[in-house]
Design an enzyme around this catalytic site. Structure first.
Site, PDB file in Angstrom:
ATOM      1  N   LYS A  83      20.384 -16.618 -31.176  1.00 13.92           N
ATOM      2  CA  LYS A  83      21.068 -15.110 -31.146  1.00 13.92           C
ATOM      3  C   LYS A  83      22.008 -15.168 -32.440  1.00 13.92           C
ATOM      4  O   LYS A  83      22.435 -14.143 -32.588  1.00 13.92           O
ATOM      5  CB  LYS A  83      22.105 -15.125 -29.853  1.00 13.92           C
ATOM      6  CG  LYS A  83      21.258 -14.664 -28.816  1.00 13.92           C
ATOM      7  CD  LYS A  83      22.190 -14.410 -27.652  1.00 13.92           C
ATOM      8  CE  LYS A  83      21.740 -13.931 -26.293  1.00 13.92           C
ATOM      9  NZ  LYS A  83      22.727 -13.610 -25.173  1.00 13.92           N
ATOM     10  N   GLU A  84      21.884 -16.106 -33.201  1.00 11.65           N
ATOM     11  CA  GLU A  84      22.700 -15.936 -34.403  1.00 11.65           C
ATOM     12  C   GLU A  84      21.509 -16.138 -35.906  1.00 11.65           C
ATOM     13  O   GLU A  84      20.992 -14.945 -36.054  1.00 11.65           O
ATOM     14  CB  GLU A  84      23.494 -17.246 -34.825  1.00 11.65           C
ATOM     15  CG  GLU A  84      24.721 -17.252 -33.457  1.00 11.65           C
ATOM     16  CD  GLU A  84      25.879 -18.134 -33.688  1.00 11.65           C
ATOM     17  OE1 GLU A  84      26.094 -18.593 -34.613  1.00 11.65           O
ATOM     18  OE2 GLU A  84      26.379 -18.295 -32.699  1.00 11.65           O
TER      19      GLU A  84
END
Lengths: 330, 597
Positions: free
Chosen positions: A133-134
């Protein structure tokens, strides 16, 4: 062989002597000022080449899967080392689960991440790169991309000699991050300078100590050297509702029941520049954050005036980076 | 490579491998790494002790922040990494179950526990400090609030007393956490709770807050005590000592092992040296033995050569003896008629002498102008003598006799020439040789042996001259031809067939065939052996065929025999046109020829 033995014994003895000397020299420094908050060191010795390389890599979007974000994306030095959003946005607009902590002075934190899962900045650097998610990438992909940049390869080789390697990338970024030190007005006050702080600010500091904030927010980094449960004197999460995995804090690392809702006490340096607050970004302003802290951590009420003075004190922790003061959130 | 060579190579490699292994093992103890580990552990132990002190300083409030308590973490991690790395260097990875590995595990477990305990301690100590710091303020605030209400005096004073007792009790409990004090404080807290039921909601809330801080103090103090007790009983120092001991004993073991390997290395080296010395002495011995036997062999060889030369010589002398007898006879015949003609000539001399004397007397008388009668008488006498001489063909007869004598002398000189050709004194010299001429001169010399006994048949093809030692080849021919003559039984005329032919460009073949008795099969394999003879003692040396064989062999040729009892025997001699071109071989060849000669 005998000579070599003696040499190693001597070097071991020397190391030991240095260690003892270091320990001894640390004591008088503390004795000088028995303040719970200690000033930032005046000088940090770092290899400028590594810092420069780390700076580049920190701003290098190739570290993410789709070349869209760099470390600086969520830890912008222009905005207090954070993104000033409740939670960060990763590749493809993915919303992360947690509020980005500031990269400034992160070298003084005893561990990294809200749950302290990384013991060092080097270890920390690998985290966001791999988080889907990063930055959603991995070392293999990152090193393959960077290895095509001849200038960068040459620079890395000049320093480390063994090419584009995860450990070199980690070391460079961590070294750069250790250089992100922001001395503030309050440091000058701690170093004995007179008339650096206003009467209100001084009073705010006194209240900060009296009300017990300093029980956790202490040390060089005004926090960042211990864990504490969020909600000592009241159930913060019950009140807030919607508990998610990130709210479990250190429990996610240790799986010990007592570690539920335990977080690393964040540094309050530059706190005025890093809104919103807490791991969930739930406090939009410093005043809100102070209120929550009084209610759930100290278990007491305080007059608005006192809180105001404490906020004034907190503003004195806003430091300068490369001679320019950090800009407050609002 | 033979099996023996492979075996030797394998043994060699094995011995060297063992040596290399021992050398490596002797050097395998890493003193630097060990010293570094021990010094790292010493640092770790000191750090651990200082850490304990800092925890206590934080507990007592001497430390105003937790930096000293948090700062050992990276140091510990670094030291652990160092000794882990060095351990791998010293012991190698994957040595599970060793004393060191289990000591490391035990240490790590203790250290992990300690880190967790100290984290907990910081958290609980902060809470305790906060509540204990706030408690008097809260008590004051609560008392003031209660005083300001409309409650009755007894309630007010009771609340006041309870609050004061709770503050004092809680604060005392921090200093001396005593069980009875705890229950008294808990009781009073409950009493305050009951009492506060009478208060207005806001005041009640304030009382509850105060109570919760009192509870917090008690709870955190208990938790802190428990943590500190655990911390003080946590055997990190003992674990580090155990680890140090484990390393030391491991190191001692390595040293002992190294010592043993060193001893083994010395023993092994000594063994190897002894082995090498033994081999050297064996080599020296066998070298000496070899030299000795070489010398005796050489002597035997020289003796043999000498006796062989002697034998060859004596064989030659024997052949020569036979030949001399023949030659004497050969010469005797022409000599006899030369003598006869000379005798006859001597008889004719008288007639010539009478003619000469009569002629002279007449001529003298005529000069003296003697009487005619005397002259006439002498004239008639001379006429008679001259007529007698002419009529008797005396001069013609004398010429004929001289011719005959000259022929006889020519025959004798031919025999002598052949003899000279046969036994050319420069015989060691290699020269061009026509085998047919060789056979012819041999036949002439052997004439005495052959006449009245064998008929010679020659079947000569054209053959090129060969390069060889003519006298030796003639010797071979003579030997075989005289053997052939002897093979023919007395009392009948035998046939001796001589053939020459060219086998190929390089080879010439000579065959000598008789129609004698043949050679019995039991002696056939021995005919070329030296000293083997079927002749009576004193008649043959037994060296003839042996020497012939050797001569042909040294010429690079072959000699073969085919025999059929009752039918005859044929010796086939194949000779190269040119001897071997190899210079060294040629030299040897000449030397051998010289020796054989």
């Amino acid at each position: 062989m005998k000579t070599r033995n003696m040499q190693s014994t001597m070097s071991a003895a020397l190391t030991l002597t240095l260690a003892i000397a270091g320990a001894l020299s640390a004591i008088p420094a503390q004795a000088q000022s028995n303040e719970p908050i200690q000033p930032l060191p005046l000088e940090i010795k770092l290899d400028p080449r590594r810092v420069a390389l780390g700076d580049k890599l920190f701003n290098d979007k190739r570290l993410s899967k789709d070349n869209s974000i760099a470390c600086a994306g969520c830890h912008s030095l222009a905005t207090g080392g954070v993104d000033r959003a409740p939670v960060s946005t990763g590749i493809g607009g993915a919303k992360g689960p947690i509020n980005a902590p500031t990269v400034f002075n992160s070298g003084f934190n005893f561990r990294q991440f809200w749950d302290g899962r990384a013991a060092s900045l080097e270890e920390q650097a690998a985290g966001p790169i791999h988080n889907p998610k990063e930055m959603g990438s991995n070392w293999q992909a990152v090193t393959a991309k960077l290895a095509q940049d001849q200038a960068l390869v040459a620079e890395i080789n000049a320093i480390y000699g063994d090419g584009v390697q995860p450990k070199n990338i980690q070391d460079a970024i961590a070294t750069f991050e250790r250089s992100l030190v922001t001395p503030s007005r309050f440091d000058r006050h701690l170093r004995g300078e007179k008339n650096v702080l206003s009467a209100d600010e001084l009073q705010g500091y006194q209240l900060f100590k009296n009300y017990g904030c300093v029980a956790c927010h202490q040390g060089t980094n005004v926090g960042g050297n211990m864990f504490q449960v969020f909600g000592v004197m009241g159930d913060y999460f019950k009140k807030r509702g919607g508990i998610n995995d990130a709210d479990l804090g250190r429990y996610n690392v240790t799986k010990v029941e007592a570690d539920k809702h335990v977080f690393k006490v964040p540094s309050l340096r530059n706190v005025a520049a890093t809104a919103p607050y807490f791991h969930d970004g739930s406090a939009a302003t410093l005043e809100d954050a102070v209120d929550v802290m009084f209610r759930y951590q100290l278990g007491r009420a305080a007059p608005a005036k006192d809180k105001g003075l404490i906020v004034k004190f907190l503003h004195t922790l806003t430091g300068e980076y490369k001679g320019k003061p950090l800009v407050a959130s609002r | 490579m033979t099996r023996n060579q492979v075996l030797s190579a394998a043994i060699g490699i094995g011995l060297v491998s063992v040596l290399a292994f021992l050398v490596v093992k002797t050097r395998s103890v890493d003193f630097d790494a060990h010293n570094e580990i021990i010094s790292t552990l010493r640092q770790l132990k000191q750090l651990d002790a200082e850490w304990n002190a800092d925890v206590l300083r934080s507990k007592t409030g001497f430390n105003t922040n937790y930096d000293p308590v948090a700062s050992p973490l990276p140091l510990i991690a670094r030291l652990e990494a160092t000794f882990q790395e060095r351990t791998t260097a010293v012991l190698g990875s994957g040595e599970d179950g060793s004393a060191v590995t289990s000591a490391i595990d035990a240490y790590k477990k203790a250290m992990q526990t300690k880190i967790a305990l100290i984290e907990n301690f910081k958290s609980q100590n902060a809470i305790l400090r906060n509540s204990s710091r706030y408690l008097p303020v809260a008590a004051h605030d609560l008392s003031a609030a209660v005083a300001g209400t409309a409650a009755d005096g007894a309630t007010k004073s009771r609340t006041d007393a309870l609050v004061n007792q709770l503050v004092t009790g809680a604060m005392t409990y921090i200093l001396t956490p005593d069980g009875s004090l705890r229950s008294s404080v808990t009781e009073k807290s409950a009493s305050l709770g009951e009492l506060s039921n009478k208060f207005a909601p806001e005041l009640r809330e304030q009382a509850e807050l105060f109570g919760s801080h009192v509870d917090t103090v008690l709870r955190q103090q208990d938790a802190g005590d428990k943590l500190l007790t655990e911390l003080t009983t946590l055997p990190t120092a003992a674990r580090i000592d155990a680890l140090t001991d484990a390393y030391n004993s491991e190191h001692d073991q390595q040293l002992i092992a190294q010592q043993n390997y060193r001893l083994a290395l010395i023993a092994y080296s000594a063994l190897l040296l002894a082995g090498i010395a033994w081999l050297a002495s064996r080599l020296f011995k066998s070298y000496r033995l070899l030299r000795r036997s070489n010398a005796s062999l050489k002597k035997a060889h020289d003796d043999l050569k000498e006796s062989q030369t002697y034998m060859v010589q004596s064989e030659k002398m024997s052949a020569l003896g036979q030949m001399v007898a023949g030659i004497a006879h050969e010469i005797n015949t022409p000599l006899a008629y030369v003598k006869g003609t000379i005798d006859l000539l001597a008889e004719q001399i008288g007639q010539i002498k009478g003619l000469a004397r009569t002629s002279y007397t007449l001529t003298r008388l005529m000069r003296e102008q003697a009487d005619k009668a005397t002259v006439k008488q002498h004239f008639l006498e001379l006429e008679g003598v001259a007529r007698q001489t002419i009529d008797g063909n005396v001069v013609e007869e004398m010429g004929s006799l001289l011719e005959t004598g000259s022929h006889g002398i020519g025959q004798i000189s031919e025999i002598v020439l052949n003899l000279k050709n046969f036994s050319r004194l420069d015989r060691a010299k290699v020269s061009e040789f026509n085998v047919q001429e060789g056979l012819d001169s041999t036949l002439l010399l052997a004439h005495n042996l052959l006449k009245n006994k064998v008929r010679i048949e020659k079947e000569f093809d054209d053959v090129p001259p060969i390069t060889c030692s003519p006298s030796q080849i003639n010797q071979v021919f003579l030997n075989i031809i005289s053997n052939a003559a002897q093979a023919i039984p007395d009392g009948r005329m035998g046939v001796l067939t001589l053939r020459t032919s060219q086998v190929n460009e390089d080879t010439v073949c000579v065959e000598i065939q008789d129609d004698g008795d043949g050679i019995p099969s039991d002696i056939l394999p021995k005919i070329f052996d030296p000293f083997f003879t079927t002749k009576e003692i004193g008649k043959g040396t037994g060296m003839g065929l042996s020497i012939s064989y050797k001569i042909i062999q040294e010429h690079g040729g072959r000699i073969e025999v085919n025999t059929e009892p009752g039918v005859g025997t044929v010796f086939s001699i194949e000779l190269p046109v040119k001897p071997n071109q190899d210079s060294s071989a040629a030299e040897t060849f000449e030397d051998d020829l010289l020796l054989a000669a």
